[in-house]
Design an enzyme around this catalytic site. Sequence first.
Site, PDB file in Angstrom:
ATOM      1  N   LYS A   1       0.866  -1.184   0.000  1.00 10.34           N
ATOM      2  CA  LYS A   1       0.000   0.000   0.000  1.00 10.34           C
ATOM      3  C   LYS A   1       0.897   1.225   0.000  1.00 10.34           C
ATOM      4  O   LYS A   1       2.059   1.150   0.419  1.00 10.34           O
ATOM      5  CB  LYS A   1      -0.892   0.025   1.246  1.00 10.34           C
ATOM      6  CG  LYS A   1      -2.186   0.770   1.041  1.00 10.34           C
ATOM      7  CD  LYS A   1      -3.221  -0.082   0.336  1.00 10.34           C
ATOM      8  CE  LYS A   1      -4.495   0.681   0.062  1.00 10.34           C
ATOM      9  NZ  LYS A   1      -5.544  -0.229  -0.424  1.00 10.34           N
TER      10      LYS A   1
HETATM   11  P1  NAD Z   1     -12.992   7.538  -2.838  1.00 12.72           P
HETATM   12  O1  NAD Z   1     -12.020   8.574  -2.444  1.00 12.72           O
HETATM   13  O2  NAD Z   1     -13.374   7.405  -4.257  1.00 12.72           O
HETATM   14  O3  NAD Z   1     -14.348   7.718  -1.995  1.00 12.72           O
HETATM   15  C1  NAD Z   1     -14.389   7.786  -0.612  1.00 12.72           C
HETATM   16  C2  NAD Z   1     -15.799   8.215  -0.219  1.00 12.72           C
HETATM   17  O4  NAD Z   1     -15.946   8.154   1.192  1.00 12.72           O
HETATM   18  C3  NAD Z   1     -16.145   9.655  -0.631  1.00 12.72           C
HETATM   19  O5  NAD Z   1     -17.495   9.703  -1.059  1.00 12.72           O
HETATM   20  C4  NAD Z   1     -15.990  10.423   0.684  1.00 12.72           C
HETATM   21  O6  NAD Z   1     -16.762  11.611   0.705  1.00 12.72           O
HETATM   22  C5  NAD Z   1     -16.507   9.395   1.641  1.00 12.72           C
HETATM   23  N1  NAD Z   1     -16.130   9.602   3.027  1.00 12.72           N
HETATM   24  C6  NAD Z   1     -14.912   9.936   3.524  1.00 12.72           C
HETATM   25  N2  NAD Z   1     -14.990  10.068   4.850  1.00 12.72           N
HETATM   26  C7  NAD Z   1     -16.258   9.805   5.191  1.00 12.72           C
HETATM   27  C8  NAD Z   1     -16.975   9.769   6.417  1.00 12.72           C
HETATM   28  N3  NAD Z   1     -16.364  10.040   7.562  1.00 12.72           N
HETATM   29  N4  NAD Z   1     -18.287   9.449   6.374  1.00 12.72           N
HETATM   30  C9  NAD Z   1     -18.895   9.184   5.219  1.00 12.72           C
HETATM   31  N5  NAD Z   1     -18.286   9.191   4.036  1.00 12.72           N
HETATM   32  C10 NAD Z   1     -16.992   9.507   4.033  1.00 12.72           C
HETATM   33  O7  NAD Z   1     -12.400   6.153  -2.263  1.00 12.72           O
HETATM   34  P2  NAD Z   1     -12.727   4.680  -2.760  1.00 12.72           P
HETATM   35  O8  NAD Z   1     -11.703   4.298  -3.751  1.00 12.72           O
HETATM   36  O9  NAD Z   1     -14.171   4.562  -3.064  1.00 12.72           O
HETATM   37  O10 NAD Z   1     -12.399   3.840  -1.433  1.00 12.72           O
HETATM   38  C11 NAD Z   1     -13.342   3.677  -0.375  1.00 12.72           C
HETATM   39  C12 NAD Z   1     -12.910   2.502   0.492  1.00 12.72           C
HETATM   40  O11 NAD Z   1     -12.831   1.316  -0.323  1.00 12.72           O
HETATM   41  C13 NAD Z   1     -11.524   2.616   1.135  1.00 12.72           C
HETATM   42  O12 NAD Z   1     -11.543   1.933   2.374  1.00 12.72           O
HETATM   43  C14 NAD Z   1     -10.619   1.886   0.173  1.00 12.72           C
HETATM   44  O13 NAD Z   1      -9.426   1.410   0.771  1.00 12.72           O
HETATM   45  C15 NAD Z   1     -11.542   0.737  -0.213  1.00 12.72           C
HETATM   46  N6  NAD Z   1     -11.199   0.069  -1.478  1.00 12.72           N
HETATM   47  C16 NAD Z   1     -11.079   0.769  -2.653  1.00 12.72           C
HETATM   48  C17 NAD Z   1     -10.781   0.098  -3.824  1.00 12.72           C
HETATM   49  C18 NAD Z   1     -10.713   0.803  -5.150  1.00 12.72           C
HETATM   50  O14 NAD Z   1     -10.559   0.118  -6.166  1.00 12.72           O
HETATM   51  N7  NAD Z   1     -10.841   2.098  -5.220  1.00 12.72           N
HETATM   52  C19 NAD Z   1     -10.579  -1.274  -3.797  1.00 12.72           C
HETATM   53  C20 NAD Z   1     -10.706  -1.974  -2.604  1.00 12.72           C
HETATM   54  C21 NAD Z   1     -11.042  -1.273  -1.454  1.00 12.72           C
END
Ligand code: NAD
Length: 448
Positions: free
Chosen positions: A132
């Site tokens: 990561k």
């Molecule tokens: P992103 O930045 O696209 O979106 C994050 C979202 O969470 C945004 O809508 C933001 O406003 C919201 N958010 C942040 N803090 C918040 C809070 N306190 N309460 C409510 N909403 C809140 O990120 P993402 O890529 O969608 O990732 C989200 C999660 O999924 C993370 O834990 C990430 O590690 C995990 N993840 C992502 C991927 C990927 O392919 N992008 C893959 C596996 C896991």
Amino acid sequence: MAVERSVEVSYSAFYSPSPEAIRKGLQAWHAALAQFDKAAHILEASGHPLKRGLIEFLRRPKRELIVNFPVQMDDGSIRMFTGYRVHHNAVRGPTKGGIRYHPDVTLEEVRALAMWMTWKCALVNIPYGGAKGGVAVDPAQLSPRELERLTRRYATEISLLMHPGGDVPAPDVGTNPQIMAWIMDTYSMHTGFTQPAVVTGKPLEIGGTMGRVEATGRGVMMVVAEALKVNRIPIEQATIAIQGFGNVGSYAALTAHQMGARVVAVSDVQGGLYNPKGLDIPKLMDHVRQRRTVVGFPEGEPISNAELLTLKVDVLIPAALENQITAENAPFIQARILAEGANGPTTPEADEILIEKGVFLIPDILCNAGGVIVSYFEWVQDLQSFFWTEEEINSRMERILKRAFYEVLAKEEELRRHGLKAGDYRTAAQALAIWRVAQATLIRGIYP
Ligand code: NAD
């Protein structure tokens, strides 16, 4: 004595995350270790003991890089940033894991996320180790040119750890395909030729794959669809609440909508929306494209993030950040199924409460693995310069996710005979994954 003191002073002076960020990072790392220890314990109880030294090896990251680097801002000033890249384990193949841009990124958070990547890749049985990376920055505060300069400099700083056959980053919170494109271009400029396989989640035009942007959210819903079947809830009657409406949350919502389920609540960092009749997700996504938040969408009532988590729904999908479901709110969770779109959204204390309550918890390393699976497909396509259709991508992803889902269910049943609490799918999934990495380690042998 004087030397020791100056070392201490210089460390804290260069590297100073907020106390809150340090607390959150440590919480995530301690959660990852607690989950590991629980899985190692049940492996032992079931007649699959790991030697003490092997446990120590699996608990520790292989290598960790902290980089402090300058970026020239648009007004001519220079700002220092801190970034990280952690390789947790590389026994089963090149390390894989996203890059996060968020003000609270710390070494401990990145370390926890890297460890979870090791177990995720082993669980879905793709030939990768776990990594990561991240930069402590709020990307929304930077101009596009500043964001590009920061990305190119960070990519340069960590390029000694990146390699198409060694360590392959991808998007995570706060990063996107454009940022992956800058990383690919920077790395290619250093090596003198185009290297698409050094990073995944790229735009299609430069070696990205069909279906990557949607993959994590779509994969979440593929797994949820199986969990609904097991729990005898018809998907057309299912209600869903989603915390976080970024990449994962929005495409989980869209897929749920396409599958005929009712998404009744969503939220982002600015607030939430509730509509018991079901939200029109394509329309909401248009709204978010224009306003960059779900807030203000006319077809729903405002709801807080805390209220959303405790709604009476069939499926709750946390898809934001770590440590959202804790000992404080877990007793009030009313969802039948908790599907972890985010990494590490549930603390170990909350896990125990949810198991007692009989919540069907689909752990992160299974639930959100669609992202890394399609990243793996992108890497394979780039290495072969031979591209697949979206249909091929989705059907192969579904096959892998379904196989992993039923393997976890079978493992939980097996481990119950050795003292695992019924419904502890997280420990079952981790035990399966840890055992695979342990076996690969023993087969390779300890060098030299
Ligand atoms: P992103 O930045 O696209 O979106 C994050 C979202 O969470 C945004 O809508 C933001 O406003 C919201 N958010 C942040 N803090 C918040 C809070 N306190 N309460 C409510 N909403 C809140 O990120 P993402 O890529 O969608 O990732 C989200 C999660 O999924 C993370 O834990 C990430 O590690 C995990 N993840 C992502 C991927 C990927 O392919 N992008 C893959 C596996 C896991």
